[in-house]
Design an enzyme around this catalytic site. Structure first.
Site, short mmCIF file in Angstrom:
data_model
loop_
_atom_site.label_atom_id
_atom_site.label_comp_id
_atom_site.label_asym_id
_atom_site.label_seq_id
_atom_site.Cartn_x
_atom_site.Cartn_y
_atom_site.Cartn_z
N LYS A 176 4.47 -37.52 24.85
CA LYS A 176 4.89 -36.12 24.99
C LYS A 176 5.42 -35.57 23.66
O LYS A 176 5.19 -34.41 23.32
CB LYS A 176 5.96 -36.03 26.09
CG LYS A 176 6.61 -34.67 26.24
CD LYS A 176 5.69 -33.57 26.75
CE LYS A 176 6.45 -32.25 26.87
NZ LYS A 176 5.59 -31.15 27.28
N LYS A 244 14.77 -28.35 21.18
CA LYS A 244 15.22 -29.64 21.72
C LYS A 244 14.13 -30.69 21.53
O LYS A 244 14.39 -31.82 21.09
CB LYS A 244 15.57 -29.45 23.21
CG LYS A 244 16.02 -30.67 23.97
CD LYS A 244 14.93 -31.32 24.79
CE LYS A 244 14.32 -30.42 25.84
NZ LYS A 244 13.31 -31.08 26.66
P1 NAD Z 1 14.86 -24.94 33.26
O1 NAD Z 1 16.05 -24.79 32.38
O2 NAD Z 1 14.13 -23.70 33.70
O3 NAD Z 1 15.26 -25.75 34.59
C1 NAD Z 1 16.17 -26.80 34.60
C2 NAD Z 1 16.94 -26.79 35.91
O4 NAD Z 1 17.85 -27.91 35.92
C3 NAD Z 1 17.80 -25.53 36.12
O5 NAD Z 1 17.53 -24.99 37.39
C4 NAD Z 1 19.24 -26.05 36.02
O6 NAD Z 1 20.15 -25.35 36.87
C5 NAD Z 1 19.08 -27.48 36.49
N1 NAD Z 1 20.12 -28.39 36.04
C6 NAD Z 1 20.66 -28.53 34.79
N2 NAD Z 1 21.55 -29.54 34.79
C7 NAD Z 1 21.58 -30.06 36.03
C8 NAD Z 1 22.28 -31.13 36.63
N3 NAD Z 1 23.13 -31.90 35.93
N4 NAD Z 1 22.05 -31.39 37.94
C9 NAD Z 1 21.18 -30.65 38.65
N5 NAD Z 1 20.48 -29.61 38.14
C10 NAD Z 1 20.68 -29.32 36.84
O7 NAD Z 1 13.88 -25.91 32.47
P2 NAD Z 1 12.29 -26.09 32.68
O8 NAD Z 1 11.58 -25.09 31.83
O9 NAD Z 1 11.98 -26.20 34.12
O10 NAD Z 1 12.08 -27.51 31.95
C11 NAD Z 1 12.51 -28.73 32.54
C12 NAD Z 1 12.06 -29.89 31.67
O11 NAD Z 1 10.63 -29.86 31.58
C13 NAD Z 1 12.58 -29.83 30.22
O12 NAD Z 1 12.85 -31.12 29.77
C14 NAD Z 1 11.41 -29.20 29.46
O13 NAD Z 1 11.42 -29.58 28.08
C15 NAD Z 1 10.23 -29.78 30.22
N6 NAD Z 1 9.01 -28.95 30.17
C16 NAD Z 1 9.07 -27.60 30.32
C17 NAD Z 1 7.90 -26.85 30.25
C18 NAD Z 1 7.91 -25.33 30.35
O14 NAD Z 1 6.89 -24.72 30.01
N7 NAD Z 1 8.98 -24.70 30.83
C19 NAD Z 1 6.66 -27.50 30.07
C20 NAD Z 1 6.63 -28.88 29.96
C21 NAD Z 1 7.81 -29.60 30.02
#
Ligand code: NAD
Length: 299
Positions: A176, A244
């Protein structure tokens, strides 16, 4: 797993990506119990048929598998090692899968700690963005033991189309990080082409269409090009998350003494974007850096 190949899933982190993945697990017939710190996110998922949990331990109650989809390493560690975490209260199916993008070093530590109590752990980060998550078309790159991967695979099939076991624990995250390095630099290349095309008076939509037909074509140009041209910075994948990931890439590369000059250059441009208030915008907002450098705007 229960009857007809359907299982009970605990799912922690239902943000941009997680909520789409939960919807697809539900549509595939799995029962899903969700936990998030955000009340509104929990309410949305409950309306779509998920059960609400009060903690990671509660989400793990009676689950075949617990999946985490959280922003960064400390959030995943809190879910594993915290007071109501999965180390103390593992799922009955003895399988935890993290699909966030986090440090490969932290992944190997979590894998070792869960292994001591007989629980499998797979790192399975994803590529494909919110649209891939919505369409159950994610690319899933998994690291960990073969038997745990086999146990997780039916659940992956509800969320993704390209599912690959890439190696031992941490290997999923390493693949990744390679993916993120390419994405980050590819966006920069597109910004430069659009800035040059704009200064030359070209029709940028036409430029994009022509480039998509040749060897400069890319997922980023296809999916994010229209937003760059329209000046639309709504997220998708936020600049904060991109930074990040580039930090994780550089930490990993430094530990192995691998120089990544391209990554270093583009990272400073994403930092510039964040310093100008773009942290919550999509990563295509890197184009605003080029707007400033050329004193021109698009859209
Ligand atoms: P996001 O910030 O939209 O969602 C994260 C969620 O986690 C939020 O709802 C937040 O309230 C919750 N959260 C945070 N800390 C918490 C805890 N301790 N306990 C429970 N819930 C908690 O992020 P995202 O865009 O959904 O991305 C999530 C992961 O996937 C990241 O690592 C990101 O790098 C990866 N990712 C994102 C994408 C994208 O396009 N958005 C694509 C591939 C990978």
């Amino acid at each position: 797993m229960g009857r007809n190949d359907k299982g009970n899933v605990g799912f922690i982190g239902i943000g941009t990506m997680g909520r789409e993945m939960v919807r697809n697990l539900l549509m595939a017939g799995h029962a899903v119990r969700v936990f998030d710190l955000d009340e509104a996110a929990l309410a949305d998922s409950a309306r779509e048929g998920a059960a609400r949990a009060k903690s990671p331990a509660d989400a793990a109650q009676g689950a075949d598998i617990v999946i985490t989809m959280l922003p960064d390493t400390p959030h995943v560690e809190a879910t594993i090692y915290g007071e109501h975490g999965l180390l103390k209260s593992p799922p009955s199916g003895k399988l935890v899968v993290d699909m966030s993008t986090i440090s490969p070093v932290a992944v190997r530590r979590i894998h070792a700690d869960l292994q001591k109590i007989g629980v499998g752990f797979i790192d399975a980060p994803v590529s494909g963005g919110p649209v891939g998550a919505k369409n159950a078309a994610l690319s899933i790159m998994a690291g960990g033991d073969a038997d745990a991967f086999a146990q997780a695979e039916p659940f992956f099939r509800a969320m993704g189309t390209t599912i690959t076991h890439v190696g031992a624990s941490g290997a999923g995250q390493t693949v990744k990080l390679c993916n993120q390095l390419i994405c980050g630099i590819n966006i920069q290349a597109i910004c430069e082409a659009l800035a040059l095309g704009r200064a030359s008076g070209l029709d940028l939509n036409l430029l994009r269409r022509v480039l998509l037909g040749g060897s400069a074509a890319s997922w980023m140009l296809d999916k994010l090009g229209p937003q760059m041209i329209a000046g639309d910075v709504s997220a998708g994948f936020r600049i904060d998350l991109q930074l990040k990931d580039l930090r994780l890439v550089q930490e990993h590369a430094q530990a192995l003494s691998v120089p990544l000059p391209g990554t270093a250059l583009v990272t400073s441009q994403y930092v510039d974007a964040r310093a100008h208030g773009e942290g919550s915008n999509g990563n295509q907002a890197l184009f605003r850096v080029y707007d400033r450098m050329t004193n021109q705007t698009t859209g």
